[in-house]
Design a protein around this motif. Structure first.
Motif, short mmCIF file in Angstrom:
data_model
loop_
_atom_site.label_atom_id
_atom_site.label_comp_id
_atom_site.label_asym_id
_atom_site.label_seq_id
_atom_site.Cartn_x
_atom_site.Cartn_y
_atom_site.Cartn_z
N ILE A 8 0.83 -1.20 0.00
CA ILE A 8 0.00 0.00 0.00
C ILE A 8 0.86 1.26 0.00
O ILE A 8 1.80 1.37 0.79
CB ILE A 8 -0.92 0.01 1.24
CG1 ILE A 8 -1.82 -1.24 1.22
CG2 ILE A 8 -1.77 1.29 1.28
CD1 ILE A 8 -2.59 -1.48 2.50
N GLY A 9 0.56 2.17 -0.90
CA GLY A 9 1.28 3.45 -0.91
C GLY A 9 1.17 4.15 -2.25
O GLY A 9 1.34 3.51 -3.29
N SER A 58 -12.50 -13.45 -0.71
CA SER A 58 -13.40 -14.15 -1.64
C SER A 58 -12.68 -14.67 -2.88
O SER A 58 -13.30 -15.08 -3.85
CB SER A 58 -14.56 -13.22 -2.03
OG SER A 58 -14.04 -12.01 -2.50
N ASN A 59 -11.33 -14.64 -2.84
CA ASN A 59 -10.52 -15.08 -3.98
C ASN A 59 -10.77 -16.57 -4.27
O ASN A 59 -10.78 -17.39 -3.35
CB ASN A 59 -9.04 -14.84 -3.64
CG ASN A 59 -8.12 -15.04 -4.83
OD1 ASN A 59 -8.19 -16.06 -5.50
ND2 ASN A 59 -7.28 -14.06 -5.08
N LYS A 60 -10.96 -16.90 -5.55
CA LYS A 60 -11.23 -18.28 -5.97
C LYS A 60 -10.13 -19.25 -5.55
O LYS A 60 -10.36 -20.42 -5.35
CB LYS A 60 -11.32 -18.37 -7.50
CG LYS A 60 -12.54 -17.74 -8.12
CD LYS A 60 -12.76 -18.27 -9.52
CE LYS A 60 -11.67 -17.85 -10.50
NZ LYS A 60 -11.61 -16.40 -10.78
N LEU A 61 -8.90 -18.73 -5.48
CA LEU A 61 -7.77 -19.60 -5.16
C LEU A 61 -7.70 -19.95 -3.67
O LEU A 61 -6.85 -20.72 -3.25
CB LEU A 61 -6.46 -18.92 -5.59
CG LEU A 61 -6.32 -18.72 -7.10
CD1 LEU A 61 -5.17 -17.77 -7.42
CD2 LEU A 61 -6.11 -20.04 -7.81
N CYS A 62 -8.61 -19.36 -2.88
CA CYS A 62 -8.72 -19.65 -1.44
C CYS A 62 -7.43 -19.43 -0.65
O CYS A 62 -6.94 -20.37 0.00
CB CYS A 62 -9.21 -21.08 -1.20
SG CYS A 62 -10.77 -21.43 -1.97
N PRO A 63 -6.83 -18.26 -0.72
CA PRO A 63 -5.63 -18.01 0.10
C PRO A 63 -6.00 -18.04 1.59
O PRO A 63 -7.11 -17.68 1.96
CB PRO A 63 -5.18 -16.62 -0.33
CG PRO A 63 -6.34 -16.00 -0.99
CD PRO A 63 -7.21 -17.09 -1.51
N GLU A 64 -5.05 -18.50 2.39
CA GLU A 64 -5.28 -18.53 3.84
C GLU A 64 -4.46 -17.49 4.57
O GLU A 64 -4.55 -17.34 5.77
CB GLU A 64 -4.89 -19.91 4.40
CG GLU A 64 -5.64 -21.07 3.80
CD GLU A 64 -4.86 -22.36 3.99
OE1 GLU A 64 -4.36 -22.91 2.99
OE2 GLU A 64 -4.73 -22.79 5.15
N LEU A 65 -3.60 -16.81 3.80
CA LEU A 65 -2.72 -15.80 4.42
C LEU A 65 -2.67 -14.55 3.56
O LEU A 65 -2.57 -14.62 2.34
CB LEU A 65 -1.30 -16.39 4.56
CG LEU A 65 -0.19 -15.43 4.97
CD1 LEU A 65 -0.39 -14.95 6.41
CD2 LEU A 65 1.18 -16.11 4.85
N LEU A 66 -2.77 -13.39 4.23
CA LEU A 66 -2.59 -12.11 3.54
C LEU A 66 -1.53 -11.32 4.30
O LEU A 66 -1.69 -11.06 5.50
CB LEU A 66 -3.91 -11.32 3.51
CG LEU A 66 -3.80 -9.85 3.05
CD1 LEU A 66 -3.29 -9.75 1.62
CD2 LEU A 66 -5.16 -9.15 3.19
N VAL A 67 -0.46 -10.94 3.60
CA VAL A 67 0.56 -10.10 4.21
C VAL A 67 0.44 -8.72 3.59
O VAL A 67 0.55 -8.55 2.37
CB VAL A 67 1.99 -10.66 3.98
CG1 VAL A 67 3.03 -9.74 4.63
CG2 VAL A 67 2.10 -12.07 4.55
N ILE A 68 0.18 -7.72 4.45
CA ILE A 68 0.03 -6.33 3.99
C ILE A 68 1.25 -5.56 4.46
O ILE A 68 1.70 -5.73 5.59
CB ILE A 68 -1.22 -5.67 4.60
CG1 ILE A 68 -2.47 -6.49 4.29
CG2 ILE A 68 -1.38 -4.23 4.11
CD1 ILE A 68 -3.75 -5.95 4.96
N THR A 69 1.82 -4.71 3.60
CA THR A 69 2.86 -3.79 4.07
C THR A 69 2.49 -2.37 3.67
O THR A 69 1.93 -2.13 2.61
CB THR A 69 4.27 -4.11 3.51
OG1 THR A 69 4.32 -3.78 2.12
CG2 THR A 69 4.65 -5.57 3.70
N GLY A 70 2.80 -1.42 4.57
CA GLY A 70 2.59 0.00 4.30
C GLY A 70 1.31 0.55 4.88
O GLY A 70 0.40 -0.19 5.27
#
Ligand code: AMP
Ligand code: MG
Length: 438
Positions: A8-9, A58-70
């Motif tokens: 993000i930025g 709601s991503n079709k690929l079903c991610p279990e982790l989200l890493v956000i920076t910023g």
């Protein structure tokens, strides 16, 4: 485990700052056996950030982790915590202990805390605060649930010096636990001289999609790199499979592979020169010292490199290296005859075993129909080697020299880079006692 990375930025979206966080985080996650399925970058806008976070859930690929920076800074444009709170449907709550920690940090630096910094201690209700040992922005860990699915979200500060230690302390253990010993092992094999399509043909079914370990190619800095990626649940199995795939690549592609991972073409040449106790010099025109730079980029290069020559003008080629006026007048400065003389004379002047000489048209101007931009002549002169491997007497009439003319594509920088590396490749194959394969 599948993961998404969100950076993000405004500075990232506008192309003012390179998103090195996503690159680093992806490398870390991948090495830990995590499958990174998407990178996304949004501006400092709360709505866009919320959309991006919700999309992951709601991503079709079903991610279990989200890493956000910023977006965890103290200024009004830093809105990651507000966006995350909105997605979690929770209010932001003040963590008094972190306000105290920030106040303390300011005090130790001899300053008063600004009221604006208080926002950096706001955490969505129910979320976990991640302490920041290198700055004032606390990180956030929260679980985002939607339609029976849940995504673990880690929001980390933007500055790499704060983000990396927090990632290693708080995100990596979570990933390793979930990955259950799974690893992705990577190996790069570098080649020079053949195009991607030729290599693809040589590699054949090794490059089939779906193969594990997978083999892909990327081209940059005049190299084509074979990238081997092995995904297994067991590190020992991954290592064995990568070793086997490397062996197969070497069988099919051969000596065109000069090195692996961090190794450069100059490193490979340096190794051969040191092993055979030989020295080299360079006589350069259009590369202006680039070849000498590459040869001396290697630590310990003084063993095999004593001096080089940059003879850019015709006059310098004559006065410094003794190239005959007749050769330049009849054949031109960019000719095999000229580089052969440059190589022979510079080798003698430097007292080296080998000399590489380069003369060419790097452009953008200066080309002609007969010698368009990208035309580069390269010569290699060397003393003959006795069957015993010992040097023969340093007699000029025994010196062997050969020259080649190449037509390189690309811009000025690309032509010069390719010219210097082609010269290195000519020397490498000479040292290997093999013909140049391109
Ligand atoms: P922020 O957390 O948004 O306050 O980020 C502060 C600073 O960290 C920015 O001004 C950038 O210099 C740096 N930064 C933020 N995001 C990234 C990124 N994805 N890659 C590299 N540097 C970043
Ligand atoms: Mg920012």
């Amino acid at each position: 485990m599948k993961a998404c990375i969100l950076s993000i930025g405004d500075e990232l979206v506008l192309g003012q700052t390179l998103d090195t966080n996503s690159m680093w985080v992806a490398q870390q996650l991948t090495a830990a056996g995590c499958d990174v399925v998407e990178h996304r970058t949004v501006s400092d806008d709360q709505g866009s950030t919320e959309d991006a976070i919700r999309d992951v859930a709601s991503n079709k690929l079903c991610p279990e982790l989200l890493v956000i920076t910023g977006g965890l800074g103290p200024t009004d444009d830093d809105l990651t915590r507000q966006a995350l709170a909105a997605c979690l449907n929770q209010p932001l709550e003040l963590r008094e202990d972190w306000v105290e920690a920030i106040r303390d940090l300011f005090r130790r630096r001899g300053r008063e805390m600004n009221q604006k910094n208080v926002i950096q201690a706001m955490i969505p209700r129910g979320a976990t605060m991640l302490r920041n040992d290198h700055g004032t922005a606390a990180g956030i860990r929260a679980t985002l649930s939607k339609d029976g699915r849940s995504v673990e979200v880690f929001a980390l500060p933007g500055p790499p010096s704060e983000m990396k230690p927090m990632f290693l302390r708080d995100v990596l253990p979570f990933v390793k636990e979930r990955a259950g010993g799974a690893v992705l092992l990577q190996k790069s094999l570098h080649t020079f001289g053949l195009g991607e399509s030729v290599l693809a043909e040589m590699l054949g079914d090794l490059m089939s999609r779906g193969r594990n370990p997978s083999v892909g190619t990327t081209a940059s800095n005049s190299y084509v790199t074979l990238r081997i990626n092995a995904r297994y649940d067991d590190a020992a199995v991954a290592e064995r499979e990568v070793r086997q795939t490397i062996e197969l690549c070497r069988q099919r592609v051969g000596d065109v592979i000069f090195g692996a991972d961090e190794e450069s073409l100059a490193d490979a040449v340096a190794k051969l020169l040191i092993e055979s106790r030989r020295t080299v010099t360079a006589a350069e025109s259009c590369t202006g010292g680039l070849l000498a730079k590459m040869l001396t980029d290697v630590a310990g290069s003084s063993v095999y490199f004593k001096q080089g020559f940059v003879t850019y003008s015709n006059e310098a080629k004559r006065a410094r290296l003794g190239v005959s006026e007749n050769t330049i007048n009849v054949f031109g400065a960019v000719s095999e005859q000229t580089v052969l003389e440059m190589a022979r004379h510079s080798r003698r002047l430097a007292g080296a075993d080998y000399s590489l000489a380069i003369s060419g048209i790097a452009g953008p101007g200066g080309g002609s129909e007969a010698k368009p931009v990208g035309t580069v002549c390269i010569a290699l002169a060397h003393l003959p080697t006795a069957p015993t491997g010992k040097r023969n007497a340093d007699r000029e009439d025994e010196v062997t020299a050969y020259a080649r003319t190449f037509r390189f594509g690309g811009d000025r920088a690309g032509i010069r880079d390719r010219a210097a590396k082609t010269a290195l490749a000519m020397l490498r194959f000479r040292l290997l006692d093999r013909p140049l394969p391109f």
